[in-house]
Motif scaffolding. Structure first.
Motif, PDB file in Angstrom:
ATOM      1  N   ALA A 258       0.818  -1.215   0.000  1.00  0.00           N
ATOM      2  CA  ALA A 258       0.000   0.000   0.000  1.00  0.00           C
ATOM      3  C   ALA A 258       0.850   1.262   0.000  1.00  0.00           C
ATOM      4  N   ASP A 259       2.124   1.131   0.344  1.00  0.00           N
ATOM      5  CA  ASP A 259       3.034   2.278   0.395  1.00  0.00           C
ATOM      6  C   ASP A 259       3.637   2.487  -0.991  1.00  0.00           C
ATOM      7  N   ARG A 260       2.919   3.207  -1.855  1.00  0.00           N
ATOM      8  CA  ARG A 260       3.324   3.338  -3.255  1.00  0.00           C
ATOM      9  C   ARG A 260       4.624   4.116  -3.440  1.00  0.00           C
ATOM     10  N   GLU A 261       5.024   4.871  -2.450  1.00  0.00           N
ATOM     11  CA  GLU A 261       6.271   5.630  -2.565  1.00  0.00           C
ATOM     12  C   GLU A 261       7.497   4.736  -2.389  1.00  0.00           C
ATOM     13  N   HIS A 262       7.288   3.556  -1.826  1.00  0.00           N
ATOM     14  CA  HIS A 262       8.424   2.695  -1.519  1.00  0.00           C
ATOM     15  C   HIS A 262       8.286   1.311  -2.139  1.00  0.00           C
ATOM     16  N   LEU A 263       7.771   1.267  -3.344  1.00  0.00           N
ATOM     17  CA  LEU A 263       7.817   0.041  -4.124  1.00  0.00           C
ATOM     18  C   LEU A 263       7.877   0.442  -5.590  1.00  0.00           C
ATOM     19  N   THR A 264       8.279  -0.483  -6.403  1.00  0.00           N
ATOM     20  CA  THR A 264       8.371  -0.196  -7.828  1.00  0.00           C
ATOM     21  C   THR A 264       7.973  -1.433  -8.605  1.00  0.00           C
ATOM     22  N   ARG A 265       7.586  -1.211  -9.857  1.00  0.00           N
ATOM     23  CA  ARG A 265       7.239  -2.327 -10.725  1.00  0.00           C
ATOM     24  C   ARG A 265       8.232  -2.357 -11.875  1.00  0.00           C
ATOM     25  N   LEU A 272       9.425  -4.920  -3.564  1.00  0.00           N
ATOM     26  CA  LEU A 272       9.297  -4.315  -2.237  1.00  0.00           C
ATOM     27  C   LEU A 272      10.656  -4.335  -1.559  1.00  0.00           C
ATOM     28  N   PHE A 273      10.910  -3.350  -0.712  1.00  0.00           N
ATOM     29  CA  PHE A 273      12.197  -3.323  -0.005  1.00  0.00           C
ATOM     30  C   PHE A 273      11.998  -2.590   1.322  1.00  0.00           C
ATOM     31  N   TRP A 274      12.688  -3.072   2.337  1.00  0.00           N
ATOM     32  CA  TRP A 274      12.534  -2.468   3.655  1.00  0.00           C
ATOM     33  C   TRP A 274      13.762  -2.739   4.505  1.00  0.00           C
ATOM     34  N   ALA A 275      13.979  -1.856   5.473  1.00  0.00           N
ATOM     35  CA  ALA A 275      15.075  -2.014   6.428  1.00  0.00           C
ATOM     36  C   ALA A 275      14.569  -2.708   7.684  1.00  0.00           C
ATOM     37  N   LYS A 276      15.453  -3.362   8.379  1.00  0.00           N
ATOM     38  CA  LYS A 276      15.062  -4.132   9.560  1.00  0.00           C
ATOM     39  C   LYS A 276      14.443  -3.239  10.623  1.00  0.00           C
ATOM     40  N   ASN A 277      14.921  -1.997  10.741  1.00  0.00           N
ATOM     41  CA  ASN A 277      14.394  -1.110  11.773  1.00  0.00           C
ATOM     42  C   ASN A 277      13.135  -0.368  11.335  1.00  0.00           C
ATOM     43  N   GLY A 278      12.651  -0.642  10.097  1.00  0.00           N
ATOM     44  CA  GLY A 278      11.415  -0.023   9.624  1.00  0.00           C
ATOM     45  C   GLY A 278      11.562   1.417   9.196  1.00  0.00           C
ATOM     46  N   GLY A 288      15.767   5.852  -4.868  1.00  0.00           N
ATOM     47  CA  GLY A 288      16.324   6.883  -5.727  1.00  0.00           C
ATOM     48  C   GLY A 288      17.641   6.494  -6.357  1.00  0.00           C
ATOM     49  N   TYR A 289      18.512   5.836  -5.584  1.00  0.00           N
ATOM     50  CA  TYR A 289      19.849   5.522  -6.091  1.00  0.00           C
ATOM     51  C   TYR A 289      19.875   4.246  -6.914  1.00  0.00           C
ATOM     52  N   ALA A 290      19.212   3.183  -6.428  1.00  0.00           N
ATOM     53  CA  ALA A 290      19.314   1.883  -7.089  1.00  0.00           C
ATOM     54  C   ALA A 290      18.281   1.690  -8.192  1.00  0.00           C
ATOM     55  N   LEU A 291      17.086   2.268  -8.019  1.00  0.00           N
ATOM     56  CA  LEU A 291      16.002   2.010  -8.964  1.00  0.00           C
ATOM     57  C   LEU A 291      15.674   3.203  -9.841  1.00  0.00           C
ATOM     58  N   GLY A 292      16.287   4.354  -9.575  1.00  0.00           N
ATOM     59  CA  GLY A 292      16.094   5.515 -10.443  1.00  0.00           C
ATOM     60  C   GLY A 292      14.767   6.219 -10.273  1.00  0.00           C
ATOM     61  N   THR A 293      14.077   5.998  -9.132  1.00  0.00           N
ATOM     62  CA  THR A 293      12.838   6.722  -8.887  1.00  0.00           C
ATOM     63  C   THR A 293      13.163   8.057  -8.217  1.00  0.00           C
ATOM     64  N   THR A 294      12.162   8.900  -8.077  1.00  0.00           N
ATOM     65  CA  THR A 294      12.377  10.229  -7.515  1.00  0.00           C
ATOM     66  C   THR A 294      12.505  10.142  -6.000  1.00  0.00           C
ATOM     67  N   PRO A 325      25.388   1.800   7.146  1.00  0.00           N
ATOM     68  CA  PRO A 325      25.620   0.862   6.040  1.00  0.00           C
ATOM     69  C   PRO A 325      25.492  -0.603   6.457  1.00  0.00           C
ATOM     70  N   ASN A 326      25.564  -0.882   7.759  1.00  0.00           N
ATOM     71  CA  ASN A 326      25.458  -2.265   8.233  1.00  0.00           C
ATOM     72  C   ASN A 326      24.018  -2.676   8.564  1.00  0.00           C
ATOM     73  N   MET A 327      23.067  -1.774   8.340  1.00  0.00           N
ATOM     74  CA  MET A 327      21.668  -2.100   8.621  1.00  0.00           C
ATOM     75  C   MET A 327      21.199  -3.245   7.720  1.00  0.00           C
ATOM     76  N   GLU A 328      20.504  -4.221   8.307  1.00  0.00           N
ATOM     77  CA  GLU A 328      19.993  -5.343   7.530  1.00  0.00           C
ATOM     78  C   GLU A 328      18.872  -4.851   6.616  1.00  0.00           C
ATOM     79  N   PHE A 329      18.918  -5.276   5.350  1.00  0.00           N
ATOM     80  CA  PHE A 329      17.980  -4.773   4.340  1.00  0.00           C
ATOM     81  C   PHE A 329      17.437  -5.947   3.544  1.00  0.00           C
ATOM     82  N   TYR A 330      16.147  -5.853   3.184  1.00  0.00           N
ATOM     83  CA  TYR A 330      15.472  -6.942   2.477  1.00  0.00           C
ATOM     84  C   TYR A 330      14.862  -6.432   1.171  1.00  0.00           C
ATOM     85  N   ILE A 331      14.881  -7.281   0.152  1.00  0.00           N
ATOM     86  CA  ILE A 331      14.282  -6.945  -1.144  1.00  0.00           C
ATOM     87  C   ILE A 331      13.490  -8.165  -1.611  1.00  0.00           C
TER      88      ILE A 331
END
Length: 583
Positions: A258-265, A272-278, A288-294, A325-331
């Motif tokens: 539902a969070d359209r600002e933080h997902l891409t097609r 979908l992508f998120w950090a462990k700490n939310g 912005g950096y990896a997927l080229g969105t605004t 940079p050591n934060m756990e990240f999921y995609i």
């Protein structure tokens, strides 16, 4: 691993107050049914609000935290305190009045069972409504007439009593919570997610929001045929998940979707992508950096600077959030599959490691670009567009291409062959080596080296390498020079040698180049002496590198070197022209 990560994310979001406790979920409501203390329907209140969508504003249903929805297939199973008009009013526009009345009867029975012992005005009013409401008279009710068509078309309804929403009554909420917590009817099994023993959930809640999947929701885990059963266990009992874990992972998934600002097609894949700490800041920078969105408040240069600092192991401040940079990240990549979801990929790493892999990909893609091309670096979606015929009705890349390519980028592994095939196919069809296609060739063969190309470091460079001794690369350069000579003689020509000979020149040079060189010699005689000398020097230099014989055939990797040589030589020519014009 996917479910554990999602359940953990749910717990993080719930602790931050961003998700509801088990048994509750966000649902979209179009109208509120206002009832008085006697259970009489007094009015309907539109709940839709204005929301910007592109260049226009549209009315969208309002979102409320309500009792968790039931997962319905073809049976009758009402929701508590809210539902569509079939269940709350006994009418709809489907032309099946008998079924609508059965839906209303089931809804009335559920509310009687849960609210009989609840001593509050709202509970008594709601029970009175179900006792006195007659579906056969609904179409003539004055409170429904104004919005009748929209009410019975399928939008969700909720109850209000004396100015307050019924679901906000504390005793009614507790009645629902007690019912939900004690409703587990599955066998006692060990949950594969939490490791705890308890009632297993046979049918998991639906996941909504995956592009291309059913709008009513799809299942991430389901078993629907005897062939999928084992040891006599049916449905999702094959892979036992507790009621809490099933709710938690679907709640987290639905929140992310539902969070359209933080997902891409990308292609058919919803990423979908998120950090462990939310934290949203990690998602913003990654998007912005990896997927080229605004990215809000930051330019591409700002993001590149932050990424560089993170790659050096430093913490970076982003929108008042200190990124580690050591934060756990999921995609997670999901694709539609009828009523189910396919997992294209699930990746887990540190945030810095993902950025490092993206940076390595961008370094491989870096190539000289035309002045009109403003993409720096080349976004993933733009790169995939280079494999698609832009004149076709469907401009989506091949179904598996997006997922496989993104996974290769994020894990820093070999690019899929389908990426190269797509770019080469467009080059052959259009006889056009664009910046994106040249970048794909360069990145692919740098990451997937081939023995047919000796000294790849001389060929797959950012810009023209005049010192390269590669025969295929210099043949591509020669073809570009021969085309330039033809255009110099006739600047208004519509069809050049590229349109007729490009594919054959890259595949069977010995059959094509003698003809093209002879044609160029005739063209040179028509040019003024200064330009003729300049072209003669270019040809002499290239002939010295090529030797006396042209190859009879060239392999696909060698054709890629040819195409890259053509692109480099052509861009070098355009850059010289621009420099002269700017003097």
């Amino acid at each position: 691993m996917i479910l554990q990560a999602l359940v953990e994310h749910y717990e993080t979001l719930a602790a931050q107050g961003r998700l509801d406790r088990p048994g509750w979920a966000k649902s979209k409501i179009s109208f509120a049914l206002e009832i008085n203390g006697a259970g009489e329907l007094t009015q309907t209140i539109p709940m839709k609000t204005e929301e910007p969508r592109g260049n226009k504003t549209v009315l969208v249903p309002r979102t409320f935290a309500l009792p968790a929805p039931k997962k319905r297939t073809v049976g009758i199973d009402p929701n508590f305190l809210w539902d569509n008009s079939s269940y709350l009013l006994g009418v709809d526009s489907k032309g099946k009045p008998k079924r609508s009345q059965e839906c209303f009867a089931a809804c009335r029975q559920l509310h009687r069972r849960l609210l009989d012992g609840v001593d509050t005005p709202a509970a008594k009013a709601l029970l009175a409504f179900f006792d006195r409401w007659d579906p056969s008279l609904a179409s003539e009710h004055p409170a429904l007439k104004a919005d009748w068509e929209e009410i019975v078309s399928g939008g969700n309804l909720v109850f209000r009593c004396d100015g307050g929403f019924v679901q906000e009554d504390p005793l009614i909420r507790q009645a629902w919570q007690d019912y939900y917590d004690g409703a587990g009817e599955g066998p006692e099994l060990v949950c594969l997610v939490t490791g705890k023993k308890g009632p297993a959930e046979a049918v998991h809640p639906s996941v909504k929001g995956v592009a291309g999947a059913q709008s009513s929701g799809a299942a991430l885990i389901s078993f629907n045929a005897p062939a999928f059963c084992s040891y006599g266990r049916e449905q999702s009992l094959n892979a036992p998940v507790s009621r809490h874990a099933a709710f938690a992972y679907t709640a987290a998934l639905n929140y992310l979707l539902a969070d359209r600002e933080h997902l891409t097609r990308i292609g058919d894949t919803t990423v979908l992508f998120w950090a462990k700490n939310g934290g949203n800041a990690y998602q913003d920078l990654f998007a912005g950096y990896a997927l080229g969105t605004t990215a809000p408040s930051y330019t591409a240069a700002d993001l590149a600077k932050m990424a560089k600092d993170l790659l050096q192991g430093n913490k970076v401040l982003y929108d008042e959030t200190l990124l580690d940079p050591n934060m756990e990240f999921y995609i997670l990549g999901l694709a539609p599959n009828a009523a189910r979801l396919s997992v294209r990929f699930f990746l887990r790493n540190s945030f810095g490691a993902f950025l490092q892999n993206v940076q390595a990909h961008q370094d491989r893609l870096e190539i000289v670009r035309p002045s009109y091309d403003h993409f720096e670096p080349l976004p993933l979606w733009k790169m995939l567009d280079e494999t698609v015929n832009q004149n076709s009705r469907d401009k989506s890349p091949a179904p598996n291409l997006a997922g496989e390519t993104l996974r290769a980028v994020l894990t820093d592994t070999r690019y899929p062959a389908i990426l190269l095939n797509g770019a080469v196919l467009r080059i052959r069809a259009e006889k056009e080596v664009t910046r994106g296609r040249a970048a794909i060739l360069k990145a692919y063969y740098l990451k997937n080296p081939h023995p047919d190309i000796s000294k790849p470091e001389e060929v797959f460079t950012v810009s023209l390498n005049p010192d390269s001794t590669s025969i295929p690369y210099n043949l591509g350069r020669l073809f570009s020079v021969l085309e330039d000579i033809q255009c110099a003689v006739n600047s208004k020509i519509n069809t050049t040698i590229k349109d007729r000979y490009f594919n054959s020149a890259s595949a069977i040079p010995s059959r094509v180049f003698p003809t093209l060189v002879n044609l160029a010699q005739k063209h040179l005689r028509k040019l003024e002496r200064g330009r003729r000398i300049d072209y003669d020097k270019q040809l002499t230099e290239l002939f010295a590198k090529l030797g006396e014989f042209y190859p009879d055939r060239m392999s696909l990797p060698q054709q890629g070197a040819f195409q890259l040589g053509y692109y480099h030589q052509t861009q070098a020519r355009y850059q010289k022209k621009e420099e002269k014009e700017n003097v």
